[in-house]
Design a protein around this motif. Sequence first.
Motif, mmCIF file in Angstrom:
data_model
loop_
_atom_site.group_PDB
_atom_site.id
_atom_site.type_symbol
_atom_site.label_atom_id
_atom_site.label_comp_id
_atom_site.label_asym_id
_atom_site.label_seq_id
_atom_site.Cartn_x
_atom_site.Cartn_y
_atom_site.Cartn_z
ATOM 1 N N GLY A 56 0.823 -1.213 0.000
ATOM 2 C CA GLY A 56 0.000 0.000 0.000
ATOM 3 C C GLY A 56 0.854 1.259 0.000
ATOM 4 O O GLY A 56 0.581 2.208 -0.735
ATOM 5 N N VAL A 57 1.894 1.276 0.823
ATOM 6 C CA VAL A 57 2.787 2.443 0.891
ATOM 7 C C VAL A 57 3.428 2.688 -0.461
ATOM 8 O O VAL A 57 3.459 3.805 -0.968
ATOM 9 N N ILE A 84 5.160 -3.454 -8.583
ATOM 10 C CA ILE A 84 4.960 -4.277 -7.384
ATOM 11 C C ILE A 84 5.178 -5.747 -7.745
ATOM 12 O O ILE A 84 5.866 -6.481 -7.052
ATOM 13 N N MET A 85 4.587 -6.122 -8.898
ATOM 14 C CA MET A 85 4.699 -7.509 -9.336
ATOM 15 C C MET A 85 6.152 -7.906 -9.580
ATOM 16 O O MET A 85 6.563 -9.005 -9.267
ATOM 17 N N LYS A 86 6.901 -6.971 -10.168
ATOM 18 C CA LYS A 86 8.296 -7.275 -10.501
ATOM 19 C C LYS A 86 9.070 -7.697 -9.259
ATOM 20 O O LYS A 86 9.861 -8.621 -9.312
ATOM 21 N N SER A 97 -1.821 -5.483 -5.044
ATOM 22 C CA SER A 97 -1.477 -4.363 -5.915
ATOM 23 C C SER A 97 -2.713 -3.790 -6.594
ATOM 24 O O SER A 97 -2.714 -2.655 -7.041
ATOM 25 N N LYS A 98 -3.762 -4.603 -6.649
ATOM 26 C CA LYS A 98 -4.983 -4.129 -7.307
ATOM 27 C C LYS A 98 -5.962 -3.518 -6.319
ATOM 28 O O LYS A 98 -6.745 -2.658 -6.682
ATOM 29 N N GLN A 99 -5.907 -4.011 -5.105
ATOM 30 C CA GLN A 99 -6.906 -3.548 -4.154
ATOM 31 C C GLN A 99 -6.673 -2.088 -3.828
ATOM 32 O O GLN A 99 -5.597 -1.535 -4.048
ATOM 33 N N ASN A 100 -7.699 -1.493 -3.301
ATOM 34 C CA ASN A 100 -7.629 -0.105 -2.950
ATOM 35 C C ASN A 100 -6.452 0.133 -2.007
ATOM 36 O O ASN A 100 -6.348 -0.493 -0.965
ATOM 37 N N PRO A 101 -5.543 1.029 -2.385
ATOM 38 C CA PRO A 101 -4.368 1.237 -1.550
ATOM 39 C C PRO A 101 -4.713 1.672 -0.124
ATOM 40 O O PRO A 101 -3.947 1.411 0.802
ATOM 41 N N ILE A 102 -5.840 2.314 0.031
ATOM 42 C CA ILE A 102 -6.220 2.754 1.376
ATOM 43 C C ILE A 102 -6.398 1.550 2.278
ATOM 44 O O ILE A 102 -5.960 1.546 3.423
ATOM 45 N N ASP A 103 -7.063 0.538 1.724
ATOM 46 C CA ASP A 103 -7.259 -0.680 2.520
ATOM 47 C C ASP A 103 -5.913 -1.314 2.847
ATOM 48 O O ASP A 103 -5.704 -1.791 3.953
ATOM 49 N N SER A 104 -5.007 -1.302 1.853
ATOM 50 C CA SER A 104 -3.680 -1.858 2.094
ATOM 51 C C SER A 104 -2.980 -1.089 3.201
ATOM 52 O O SER A 104 -2.298 -1.652 4.046
ATOM 53 N N LEU A 105 -3.147 0.245 3.161
ATOM 54 C CA LEU A 105 -2.470 1.080 4.151
ATOM 55 C C LEU A 105 -3.025 0.835 5.547
ATOM 56 O O LEU A 105 -2.321 0.966 6.534
ATOM 57 N N ARG A 106 -4.312 0.517 5.595
ATOM 58 C CA ARG A 106 -4.934 0.299 6.908
ATOM 59 C C ARG A 106 -4.647 -1.104 7.434
ATOM 60 O O ARG A 106 -4.829 -1.381 8.602
ATOM 61 N N TYR A 107 -4.196 -1.991 6.520
ATOM 62 C CA TYR A 107 -4.005 -3.389 6.887
ATOM 63 C C TYR A 107 -2.898 -3.518 7.926
ATOM 64 O O TYR A 107 -1.790 -3.074 7.715
ATOM 65 N N GLU A 108 -3.255 -4.068 9.048
ATOM 66 C CA GLU A 108 -2.220 -4.213 10.102
ATOM 67 C C GLU A 108 -1.845 -5.676 10.234
ATOM 68 O O GLU A 108 -2.674 -6.519 10.354
#
Lengths: 416, 223
Positions: free
Chosen positions: A317-318, A329-331, A405-416
Amino acid sequence: MKKSYFLKLAVSEFHVHKKRFNLTVIAISWGVCSILVLLAFGQGMKDRLASTLKGIGDNIIMIRTRRTTLPFAGLPTGRRIHLNKEDTELLKKSIPEIKYAGGAYGRWESNVIAGRKEAEYIELTGVDAGYGKVRHLKSESGGRFLNSKDIAEKRKVIFMGRKVAEKLFDLNDAITKTLTINNVPFTLIGLLEKKEMSANFGSDEDSRSYIPISTFKALYGNRHYNRIVISIKNADDSEYVTKKIRKVLAAKYRFDPKDNEVVRVRDSIFMIKKLGAVMLGFQVLLGFVGGITLMISGVGLANIMYASIKRRTREIGVKIAIGARPNQIMKQIIVESFIFSVSGGLLGGALAYTIIYFFSKIPIKNPALQFVMNARLSFSVWITTAIVLSIITFLAGYFPAKSASKQNPIDSLRYE
Amino acid sequence: MNNSVIKVNNIVKEYNTGTVSVAALKGVSFEIKKGELIAVTGRSGSGKSTLMHIIGCLDQPTRGSYFLDNIEVSSLHPNKLAEIRNLKIGFVFQSFNLLPYLSAFGNVELPMIFAGIEKNKREKRVNELLELVGMSERALHKPTEMSGGEQQRIAVARSLANNPEIILADEPTGNLDSKIGESIMNLFMKLWESGKTIIMITHDPKVADKCQRKIELLDGEIL
């Protein structure tokens, strides 16, 4: 953006998450190693089995005769039937499926001396040159089997199995040495090469000694063959040829063709067919076990990769927030799984090699165990295993990474 | 051409939670001019984070239009959005969000790597930025070896890497004590004075008071 940077990124990542890196590499190595060792032992057994089959010879049928047990055309039972040179010619002429037919004389001799060493007894066999070819009797380097000149000139030459030869000679320096059998001198021209013969005929080939059939007859005066060895062109004809042999001999010697006791036939082809079926079953089993092992290590691997990528959802996410494109990201994931595969594959291969080397150094006398402990590392199996596990590693990393990499980056950022 | 960097027109953002759709933003419109220092305030649940994510091109509105530098971004391709985040926007998060396995230097360098800038230019720029935030001496330290304030300084340096028009800061002092928070605030003031457009999401009145203008949200609407 260059690949080298992703490599650097992955390496610094691994440096921080040493435990994760080690666990993943261990999982891959162990997977590669266990499959390699397993299949190496299997391959070794298969090789031994194959060489055993080869050791028997080219579609060999062996004939011995005894007394009749059924009355026939007014003739009584208990007549002794003997085979001789005319019979080999007759069989060859009447049965075109036969490639080779040769007689063999046999007898036991004692008073066998070479220098100061003495063997209590020796099993002597008189054969022609073709016998060696069809039975695959080859010498160790430096020697040879009997040839047609030996036969024609009635030479006093001898070809020995290792077991009997070692009683008389130092095996490293035996060829061209002489020995006497009942005061008759013979020159050793060949030593049977080492091979596995689990399905040999009668006695162990390693305990036999061969001299030219002509020499044998001249020395011992045998009138009858001990047996006739036949090699046929096509293995599928073995049953038919066996029947035909009985018929031809029955007509010549006037016994009941149904009298199976007169002509005893040992058909190596039948045994080979049985062994072949065992071998096929064995191969299927090996493939199955290998596949299951591969699957188990694959699942373990997928687990580690999945968990590690999931744990890094926030990091992904960051990266997305500061402008990484999804393919960048995939690379990184691809580079990472590549590193895992290469190091795991190499380490697993080295480990398997070490284990197999260690096993090969254990001295084993038991022939059955020798059969088992004959591991052979297969390069192609190694490469295949490494590739399959790499693909699993990659896929196990690819899918969570793709969703991250596809999901909403906000959700990724919130993921703890 | 006008000089507005951000122009938001009647933006609606709805989240689907199963069968019910919840509107986080109910038609928000505003403009931000180049070089402004804006505070977006509001209680939690007022929609300020949603707004920040839309402005930051991390999320897209359900309806309405959003122009960034006169480009309509609400319907761009993900790769194009990544480029905008990379070059036009710098993010500063409440929880710093530095990559733990990279040094301070590596973290600041990262956005430039994504932008494909060559190595010697990157190094020069990273050194300038670390100097700017007063962290030159900690260049080779990992985030775990730094205090919260120091990490946030590195995060600010990172947000400036590709010299973006806009700095988006989400509660940048929220995880810091008031004294260190103030020094971070001063850093932002310095950036603003040098001409950056800064949008700061906060519920700290002291932070909001330092800003030129406040956009206050309540239940998804501008008050």
